[in-house]
Design an enzyme around this catalytic site. Structure first.
Site, mmCIF file in Angstrom:
data_model
loop_
_atom_site.group_PDB
_atom_site.id
_atom_site.type_symbol
_atom_site.label_atom_id
_atom_site.label_comp_id
_atom_site.label_asym_id
_atom_site.label_seq_id
_atom_site.Cartn_x
_atom_site.Cartn_y
_atom_site.Cartn_z
ATOM 1 N N HIS A 1 -28.995 22.910 -14.741
ATOM 2 C CA HIS A 1 -28.506 24.112 -15.419
ATOM 3 C C HIS A 1 -28.593 25.299 -14.463
ATOM 4 C CE1 HIS A 1 -28.093 26.330 -19.481
ATOM 5 N NE2 HIS A 1 -27.955 27.239 -18.525
ATOM 6 N N ASN B 1 -22.454 31.941 -10.406
ATOM 7 C CA ASN B 1 -22.459 33.391 -10.186
ATOM 8 C C ASN B 1 -23.771 34.066 -10.573
ATOM 9 O OD1 ASN B 1 -19.673 34.706 -9.261
ATOM 10 N ND2 ASN B 1 -19.279 32.803 -10.365
ATOM 11 N N THR C 1 -17.611 28.940 -14.310
ATOM 12 C CA THR C 1 -16.455 29.198 -15.173
ATOM 13 C C THR C 1 -15.237 29.500 -14.294
ATOM 14 O OG1 THR C 1 -18.095 30.448 -16.463
ATOM 15 C CG2 THR C 1 -15.805 30.514 -17.251
ATOM 16 N N GLU D 1 -29.838 29.915 -28.345
ATOM 17 C CA GLU D 1 -30.560 30.840 -27.442
ATOM 18 C C GLU D 1 -31.161 31.991 -28.236
ATOM 19 O OE1 GLU D 1 -27.035 31.199 -24.568
ATOM 20 O OE2 GLU D 1 -28.707 31.962 -23.406
ATOM 21 N N ASP E 1 -31.295 28.246 -14.459
ATOM 22 C CA ASP E 1 -30.301 29.079 -15.141
ATOM 23 C C ASP E 1 -29.576 30.001 -14.146
ATOM 24 O OD1 ASP E 1 -28.896 29.688 -17.407
ATOM 25 O OD2 ASP E 1 -30.376 31.035 -18.275
HETATM 26 P P1 IMP Z 1 -20.244 31.521 -13.567
HETATM 27 O O1 IMP Z 1 -19.871 30.604 -14.672
HETATM 28 O O2 IMP Z 1 -20.405 30.863 -12.233
HETATM 29 O O3 IMP Z 1 -19.298 32.696 -13.484
HETATM 30 O O4 IMP Z 1 -21.706 32.083 -13.886
HETATM 31 C C1 IMP Z 1 -21.949 33.236 -14.647
HETATM 32 C C2 IMP Z 1 -21.666 33.028 -16.121
HETATM 33 O O5 IMP Z 1 -22.616 32.108 -16.660
HETATM 34 C C3 IMP Z 1 -21.874 34.288 -16.958
HETATM 35 O O6 IMP Z 1 -20.704 35.049 -17.075
HETATM 36 C C4 IMP Z 1 -22.249 33.729 -18.320
HETATM 37 O O7 IMP Z 1 -21.096 33.440 -19.048
HETATM 38 C C5 IMP Z 1 -22.907 32.423 -17.999
HETATM 39 N N1 IMP Z 1 -24.368 32.463 -18.170
HETATM 40 C C6 IMP Z 1 -25.294 32.606 -17.236
HETATM 41 N N2 IMP Z 1 -26.531 32.562 -17.778
HETATM 42 C C7 IMP Z 1 -26.348 32.373 -19.099
HETATM 43 C C8 IMP Z 1 -27.253 32.234 -20.190
HETATM 44 O O8 IMP Z 1 -28.474 32.275 -20.090
HETATM 45 N N3 IMP Z 1 -26.670 32.076 -21.413
HETATM 46 C C9 IMP Z 1 -25.321 32.012 -21.601
HETATM 47 N N4 IMP Z 1 -24.465 32.117 -20.590
HETATM 48 C C10 IMP Z 1 -24.966 32.302 -19.354
HETATM 49 ZN ZN ZN Z 2 -27.306 29.188 -18.923
#
Ligand code: IMP
Ligand code: ZN
Length: 364
Positions: free
Chosen positions: A36, A40, A121, A222, A298
Site C-alpha cells: 500500500h 505521488n 491514479t 478510514e 501509505d
Molecule cells: P497517486 O495515486 O500516485 O496520485 O497518489 C496520490 C493519491 O493517492 C491521492 O490523490 C489520494 O487520492 C490517494 N491517497 C493517498 N493516501 C491516501 C489515503 O490515506 N486515503 C485515501 N486516498 C489516499
Molecule cells: Zn492509502
C-alpha cells in the site's frame, strides 16, 4: 517515532535486539513486502525540490514553489488530501512521472523492500501531452527498468479516485485490463478523499475488474459511520482492504474468514488522527486475533516514514522478537496479487535465506 516514550521500551529493545540502532538495522535488513504505497504520496521533499530545480528555468512559476514542511501541528485527515494539489503541479508531465517513479522505487529497495505493488491514479494533462495511458505506460517502462536490476520486484496497481464518475472508473479498469498483459499491472484500487461520494456509484467498475481477472483492493472504513459504503465494498469481495481503522466486527470477521488481508498503515493513521495513539492501534488486535494483515507505509514522502520504521513500530507495540517480526513479514507472500508461482517461489527463497542467516527454524 518521535511521539514514542522510548524509555518504556528500553528493556524490551535491549533484550531482543541489543540496541535501538540494531533494531532499526534489523528492520532494514528484514525482507519486506509493500502493498500500500501511493506513488505521488511517496515522493520525498528532496525529490520534489529536485523537480523544482530541474523545471523552474522553463516554468518560472515553480521558482517560488518551496516545498514546506508538509505536516503542520494539529494536522488531520481533512488537511491531507489538499496536499496533492501541490504535488500534482510538480508531477504533471511524463518526464516528472518517470523521475519520481525511479526515485521512489530506489528508496523502497534501499530500505530492504523485496517486493512492492506500487499504486497510482492515471492522470491526464493534455496541455503537456500526457494521457492516462501515457501515464501508466511511463510507470511500466520505469518498473521494467528497475525489475531488470534485481534489487526489488515491482508490480503496479491502478488507482481509481473515489470521486470519479462510473465512466471514468470503467476507463481505468479497461486500461488495467489492457495493460495486464505486460505482466506488471495486477489490480485496481479505490482511493481518494473520504468525502468524495458513495462507493455505490462506481461499484460496477470493481465487479467488472474482478470478472476480468484483476485483483481489487479498496480503501475501506478510514473514517467512522460509513456502514453502507463498507457493506457495498465487501460485496465486491476485494482481495485486500486498506486501513479498515473503523471496520465493524462482523466485517472484520468476514475478512478473517475469507483470508482478506488488511493493509495497515500505522504512521499514516496516527498523523491523520484516525487512530489516537500507537498503543491503541487496531493492529494490536489483528495480531491477537490472527486477523490477516500486512504492514504498509501509505505515503512515505508525506508522512516522512519508511517501511522499516513501520516494522519497528509494529514490533515495539506488539513486543515481537526478531523471529516473530520475520514471520509477520513473511506472511505477506500469501497476499501478493500476482499469482505467478515462480514469483512466489522467488519470494519464499528470499525469506528462507534470511531465516537461515538468522538461525530461525523454518516452520512448515
Ligand atoms: P497517486 O495515486 O500516485 O496520485 O497518489 C496520490 C493519491 O493517492 C491521492 O490523490 C489520494 O487520492 C490517494 N491517497 C493517498 N493516501 C491516501 C489515503 O490515506 N486515503 C485515501 N486516498 C489516499
Ligand atoms: Zn492509502
Amino acid at each position: 517515532m518521535d511521539k514514542f516514550d522510548k524509555s518504556i521500551y528500553e528493556d524490551f529493545v535491549k533484550e531482543n535486539y541489543g540496541s535501538w540502532e540494531e533494531f532499526k538495522q534489523y528492520c532494514v535488513e528484514l525482507p519486506k513486502i509493500e502493498f500500500h504505497a501511493h506513488l505521488n504520496g511517496s515522493i520525498t521533499p528532496k525529490t520534489m525540490n529536485e523537480l523544482i530545480e530541474q523545471r523552474k528555468g522553463k516554468e518560472p512559476d515553480l521558482a517560488g514553489f518551496a516545498v514546506k514542511k508538509l505536516i503542520q501541528p494539529n494536522f488531520q485527515l481533512e488537511d491531507f488530501f489538499p496536499l496533492f494539489n501541490t504535488v500534482y503541479r510538480l508531477t504533471d508531465n511524463t518526464e516528472s512521472i518517470e523521475y519520481i517513479t525511479r526515485n521512489v522505487l530506489k528508496e523502497f529497495a534501499a530500505d530492504g523492500v523485496c517486493y512492492i505493488e506500487l499504486r497510482s491514479t492515471p492522470r491526464q494533462n493534455l496541455e503537456k501531452g500526457m494521457k492516462k495511458k501515457n501515464y501508466a505506460e511511463t510507470l511500466i517502462s520505469v518498473i521494467n527498468e528497475i525489475n531488470k536490476k534485481n534489487d526489488i520486484i515491482v508490480r503496479l496497481i491502478l488507482s481509481i479516485d473515489r470521486k470519479a464518475s462510473l465512466e471514468e472508473a470503467m476507463e481505468t479498469v479497461n486500461l488495467a485490463i489492457e495493460l495486464k498483459s505486460t505482466g506488471i499491472v495486477v489490480g485496481v484500487d479505490m482511493c481518494g478523499n473520504t468525502n468524495g461520494g458513495e462507493f455505490l456509484r462506481i461499484k460496477p467498475a470493481f465487479h467488472y475488474a474482478k470478472k476480468n481477472n484483476l485483483s481489487v483492493t479498496l480503501h475501506v472504513a478510514e473514517i467512522p459511520n460509513c456502514r453502507e459504503d463498507n457493506l457495498n465494498m465487501i460485496e465486491v469481495s476485494p482481495n485486500r482492504m486498506g486501513h479498515c481503522t473503523f471496520l465493524e466486527d462482523d466485517l472484520l470477521k468476514w475478512a478473517k474468514d475469507n483470508n482478506v488481508a488488511i493493509e495497515t498503515c500505522i504512521t499514516s493513521n496516527i498523523i491523520c488522527r484516525t487512530v489516537k495513539s500507537y498503543d491503541v492501534h487496531p493492529c494490536i488486535e489483528y495480531m491477537k486475533n490472527d486477523q490477516p494483515f500486512t504492514i504498509c507505509t501509505d505515503d512515505k514522502g508525506i508522512f516522512n516514514c519508511d517501511l522499516s520504521d513501520e516494522y519497528l513500530i509494529f514490533g515495539l507495540i506488539n513486543k515481537l522478537n526478531k523471529k516473530q517480526l520475520f514471520e509477520v513479514s513473511k506472511r505477506a507472500i500469501s497476499y501478493v496479487m500476482d499469482n505467478d508461482i515462480k514469483l512466489k517461489k522467488q519470494l519464499e527463497t528470499i525469506y528462507n535465506n534470511f531465516s537461515k542467516k538468522n538461525g530461525f527454524l523454518i516452520e512448515k
